[in-house]
Scaffold this active site. Structure first.
Site, PDB file in Angstrom:
ATOM      1  CD  GLU A 109     -17.162  50.048 -18.908  1.00 21.52           C
ATOM      2  OE1 GLU A 109     -16.669  50.885 -19.679  1.00 21.52           O
ATOM      3  OE2 GLU A 109     -17.041  50.101 -17.675  1.00 21.52           O
ATOM      4  CD  GLU A 146     -13.904  47.722 -15.691  1.00 24.92           C
ATOM      5  OE1 GLU A 146     -13.874  48.971 -15.688  1.00 24.92           O
ATOM      6  OE2 GLU A 146     -13.802  47.053 -16.722  1.00 24.92           O
TER       7      GLU A 146
HETATM    8  C1  FCB Z   1     -13.975  51.427 -17.692  1.00 23.98           C
HETATM    9  C2  FCB Z   1     -13.243  50.462 -18.598  1.00 23.98           C
HETATM   10  C3  FCB Z   1     -11.864  50.106 -18.125  1.00 23.98           C
HETATM   11  C4  FCB Z   1     -11.155  51.270 -17.498  1.00 23.98           C
HETATM   12  C5  FCB Z   1     -12.027  51.962 -16.476  1.00 23.98           C
HETATM   13  C6  FCB Z   1     -11.374  53.110 -15.781  1.00 23.98           C
HETATM   14  O1  FCB Z   1     -14.911  52.128 -18.431  1.00 23.98           O
HETATM   15  O2  FCB Z   1     -13.972  49.282 -18.750  1.00 23.98           O
HETATM   16  O3  FCB Z   1     -11.167  49.560 -19.207  1.00 23.98           O
HETATM   17  O4  FCB Z   1     -10.705  52.120 -18.475  1.00 23.98           O
HETATM   18  O5  FCB Z   1     -13.204  52.401 -17.090  1.00 23.98           O
END
Ligand code: FCB
Length: 445
Positions: free
Chosen positions: A167, A348
């Protein structure tokens, strides 16, 4: 439980990151990171908390790997703390730090779990911040490529993949434009410079690892969302288009098209990246990739008036993020049309919820619903032709949620921070069933 249709050998994983779970912040030669520093700044993190101890995973990783095996996942996405393996971000490597990640990777392989490594999940060595303003400096991109090469040489033949960054939007924007994350700058131009150097460092790192003969697939992890206008009025539609350009295309276009999106460049104006772009940078940034990781949590909801509260038909999570699963299908099918993409992993996806441990059980029905809806949306994208290779739930464990501290629980495993006792939540049991059911369906095919 819904039935999801994914390809053979689909990767079912869970994800974490170093600073959020490891703890052991001052052990075995680990250097300081910008998050250690940031957590000490009053008012930056809820209750002044930090990752000093976190889930104490550094000492308990064997137990955590056993839990993963018990859940039946076949992959684990983790990140490597740069200051643990190279305390100053340049020069000498720390053998004890490297040895930790070797033990982690070997422990995964022993249990039949594929290691998915990420090189940078925000914990920059503080020395690079102090000496050269971190990612504002072009030199940091070269330091990162050196570090990447080292990790490639040490782990490259054992891991299932290596992602350069997690990110970069968060590092650039939240770290430098809003000051919400480390290093805490609030300066648009710095954010633009940082974003460019992150992209450059990504390309340099991929090139360095390839030059070192790393065979593992290489990629990057981007957080993405479709953007919608609050109404169909042209000014709201334009606001959504601009947000999409700043958030998604700002990273996708350089990597896959060799340029920044004109719409966002115009918005940055004199605060853009122009001063730091050098000839040849886009060739480096566009180095071909083996996979693209996408983190998906919610959609962007934009309006010209700045009033941005979405309707929240599916509700909101404990982060107050709108639950919007259909956005995942929309995002992926759109990307598939806009770019020539390598295979995609959802690296994620998950939600924070107000979980409570009662009589040894955590009934996190909201999380199960959230994951179920998003897996269905992902399955739909796969049916529509997107090459989806795997899915990682965020997160394996409750952990240090950055500026929100330990208040927000994202885990499938509950962590009692007083005792460090772990308890599988209902969602973990549900996820095991999903994985087993998919394996059975595959075997029957
Ligand atoms: C993302 C991050 C991760 C976590 C989630 C909820 O942006 O990559 O580390 O904090 O959000």
């Amino acid at each position: 439980m819904s039935t999801f249709r994914f390809k053979e050998d689909f990767v079912w994983g869970v994800a974490t990151s170093s600073y959020q779970i490891e703890g052991a912040a001052r052990e075995d030669g680990r250097g300081e990171s910008i998050w250690d520093t940031f957590c000490r700044v009053p008012g930056k993190v809820v209750k002044g908390e930090s990752g000093d101890v976190a889930c104490d995973h550094y000492h308990r990783f064997e137990e955590d790997l056993d839990l993963m095996a018990q859940m039946g996942v076949n992959a684990y996405r983790f990140s490597i703390a740069w200051p643990r393996v190279q305390p100053d971000g340049r020069g000498a490597y720390n053998e004890k730090g490297l040895a930790f990640y070797e033990r982690l990777v070997d422990g995964l392989l022993k249990r039949g779990i594929q290691p998915f490594a990420t090189l940078y999940h925000w914990d920059l060595p503080q020395a690079l911040q102090t000496e050269q303003s971190g990612w504002e400096s072009r030199d940091t991109a070269y330091r990162f490529a050196d570090y990447a090469g080292k990790i490639g040489r040490v782990l490259g033949d054992r891991v299932a993949s290596i992602a350069t960054h997690n990110e970069p939007w968060c590092t650039a924007w939240l770290g430098n434009a809003t000051g919400y994350f480390a290093p805490g700058n609030a300066d648009l131009k710095k954010a633009a410079h940082v974003a460019h150097h992150l992209l450059l460092s990504h390309g340099l790192a991929v090139q360095a690892m390839r030059a070192d003969g790393v065979k593992a697939p290489l990629g990057i992890v981007l957080n993405q969302s479709p953007a919608h206008g609050a109404t169909e009025a042209p000014e709201d539609v334009a606001a959504a288009s601009l947000e999409y350009a700043k958030f998604v295309r700002w990273y996708m276009d350089p990597i896959f098209k060799g340029e920044y999106p004109a719409e966002a460049l115009q918005w940055y104006g004199a605060n853009g990246p122009q001063e730091v772009i050098r000839d040849g940078d886009f060739d480096i940034i566009g180095t071909p990739l083996d996979f693209l990781g996408i983190n998906y949590y919610t959609r962007i909801f934009a309006s010209a008036s700045g009033d941005k509260r979405p309707p929240g038909v599916h509700g909101f999570t404990d982060m107050d993020w709108e639950v919007y699963p259909e956005g995942l299908t929309e995002l992926l099918t759109n990307l598939n049309g806009e770019y020539k993409l390598p295979p995609i992993y959802i690296t994620e996806n998950g939600c924070a919820a107000k979980d409570a441990l009662e009589n040894g059980r955590v009934q996190d029905t909201d999380r199960i619903n959230f994951l179920d809806l998003h897996l269905a949306a992902l399955s739909e994208a796969a049916q529509q032709g997107v090459d989806v290779a795997g899915y990682f739930a965020w997160s394996m464990l409750d952990n240090f949620e950055w500026a929100s501290g330990y208040d927000k629980r994202f885990g499938m495993v509950y962590v009692d921070y007083e005792t460090q006792k772990r308890t599988l939540k209902d969602s973990a049991h549900w996820y095991s069933e999903v994985i087993a059911e998919h394996a059975a369906a595959e075997a029957a095919r």
